[in-house]
Design an enzyme around this catalytic site. Sequence first.
Site, short mmCIF file in Angstrom:
data_model
loop_
_atom_site.label_atom_id
_atom_site.label_comp_id
_atom_site.label_asym_id
_atom_site.label_seq_id
_atom_site.Cartn_x
_atom_site.Cartn_y
_atom_site.Cartn_z
N GLY A 12 0.91 -1.11 0.05
CA GLY A 12 -0.17 -0.12 0.12
C GLY A 12 0.96 1.27 0.00
O GLY A 12 0.35 2.39 0.48
N MET A 90 -4.25 -6.18 -7.30
CA MET A 90 -3.84 -7.27 -8.40
C MET A 90 -4.75 -8.16 -9.12
O MET A 90 -4.75 -9.26 -8.96
CB MET A 90 -2.77 -8.02 -7.59
CG MET A 90 -1.56 -7.36 -7.16
SD MET A 90 -0.74 -6.15 -8.35
CE MET A 90 0.51 -7.31 -9.15
N ARG A 91 -6.02 -7.55 -9.31
CA ARG A 91 -7.02 -8.28 -9.96
C ARG A 91 -7.66 -7.35 -11.06
O ARG A 91 -7.70 -6.37 -11.18
CB ARG A 91 -8.03 -8.45 -9.09
CG ARG A 91 -8.19 -9.61 -8.19
CD ARG A 91 -9.16 -9.53 -6.91
NE ARG A 91 -8.68 -10.53 -6.13
CZ ARG A 91 -8.50 -11.87 -6.42
NH1 ARG A 91 -8.97 -12.45 -7.26
NH2 ARG A 91 -8.01 -12.60 -5.30
N LEU A 93 -10.67 -6.39 -13.26
CA LEU A 93 -12.14 -5.89 -13.14
C LEU A 93 -12.85 -6.23 -14.25
O LEU A 93 -12.46 -6.04 -15.30
CB LEU A 93 -12.08 -4.22 -12.86
CG LEU A 93 -11.33 -3.87 -11.43
CD1 LEU A 93 -11.52 -2.38 -11.46
CD2 LEU A 93 -11.82 -4.69 -10.14
N HIS A 109 0.50 1.35 -12.94
CA HIS A 109 1.33 0.41 -13.45
C HIS A 109 2.73 0.58 -13.77
O HIS A 109 2.98 1.64 -14.16
CB HIS A 109 0.69 -0.24 -14.92
CG HIS A 109 1.51 -1.25 -15.51
ND1 HIS A 109 1.25 -2.62 -14.95
CD2 HIS A 109 2.35 -1.39 -16.38
CE1 HIS A 109 1.94 -3.38 -15.64
NE2 HIS A 109 2.63 -2.85 -16.43
N ASP A 145 -4.09 -3.34 -18.23
CA ASP A 145 -3.10 -2.37 -18.21
C ASP A 145 -3.29 -1.77 -19.82
O ASP A 145 -2.17 -1.32 -20.14
CB ASP A 145 -1.69 -3.01 -18.21
CG ASP A 145 -1.72 -3.79 -16.68
OD1 ASP A 145 -2.26 -3.14 -16.04
OD2 ASP A 145 -0.77 -4.54 -16.54
N ALA A 173 9.16 6.89 -8.08
CA ALA A 173 8.38 7.93 -9.01
C ALA A 173 7.05 7.67 -9.06
O ALA A 173 6.03 8.40 -9.37
CB ALA A 173 9.10 7.61 -10.64
N GLU A 174 6.35 6.56 -8.86
CA GLU A 174 5.00 6.15 -8.73
C GLU A 174 4.46 6.95 -7.89
O GLU A 174 3.46 7.49 -8.10
CB GLU A 174 4.73 4.62 -8.45
CG GLU A 174 5.32 3.76 -9.39
CD GLU A 174 4.69 2.14 -9.09
OE1 GLU A 174 3.79 2.01 -8.42
OE2 GLU A 174 5.60 1.28 -9.41
#
Length: 210
Positions: A12, A90-91, A93, A109, A145, A173-174
Amino acid sequence: RKRVVAFISGGGSNMLALAKACEAPDFPAEIAAVISDKPDAGGLARAEALGIPTHVFARKSYGSKAEHEAAILAALAEIRPDLLCLAGYMRLLSADFIRPHDGRILNIHPSLLPLFPGLHTHQRAIDAGVRVHGCTVHFVNEGMDEGAIIAQAVVPVDPQDDAVTLAGRVLTAEHRLYAHALRLVATGAVRLDDAGRVLTAGAQRSDDPA
Ligand code: GAR
């Protein structure tokens, strides 16, 4: 302020970065709740420490993907968020999940999409010999993605990098990129149009009829 639900499956750190950004008085969003599909996700304790309500929907508690998603949709109907931010969720939708929230779901991503969708992006970047790598925030569609891109950040790939060192540089960076992208969407500076493309406020697409 736009109400955001952050979706996590793990540590998280991106959720936390969004929560920290939301602490600024002029930030246009707030984290209303955190949803995890993993009861042991490290991010749950981090959210609780910030006083953010958490909800766990373990996939194995439900007989099917459809039932799992229906339970989450029911919770969202109560929370009534403006935006959903997938942050290491990690699913995939389904279309039924996305439809009621289309244009309001963001994902981060760890690659410069459309390069390296899916898993193990850092090792794949090293194996490909690319000299730059990075991260992407995009609107979520049914593909993996592949929704319209909101913002990207680039980091160098050093010759001595392994997947761990590169992942650390990308993750830093994310954290900045996700807050930036959330601000763009929350203010309406960027939105998804009916054709599934990103529209920037005030800008006219060159292929739009005048
Ligand atoms: C992040 O690197 C995120 O981009 C990635 O998982 C990590 C979660 O870290 N997401 C994906 O790979 C989604 N396909 P975090 O839990 O510390 O935010």
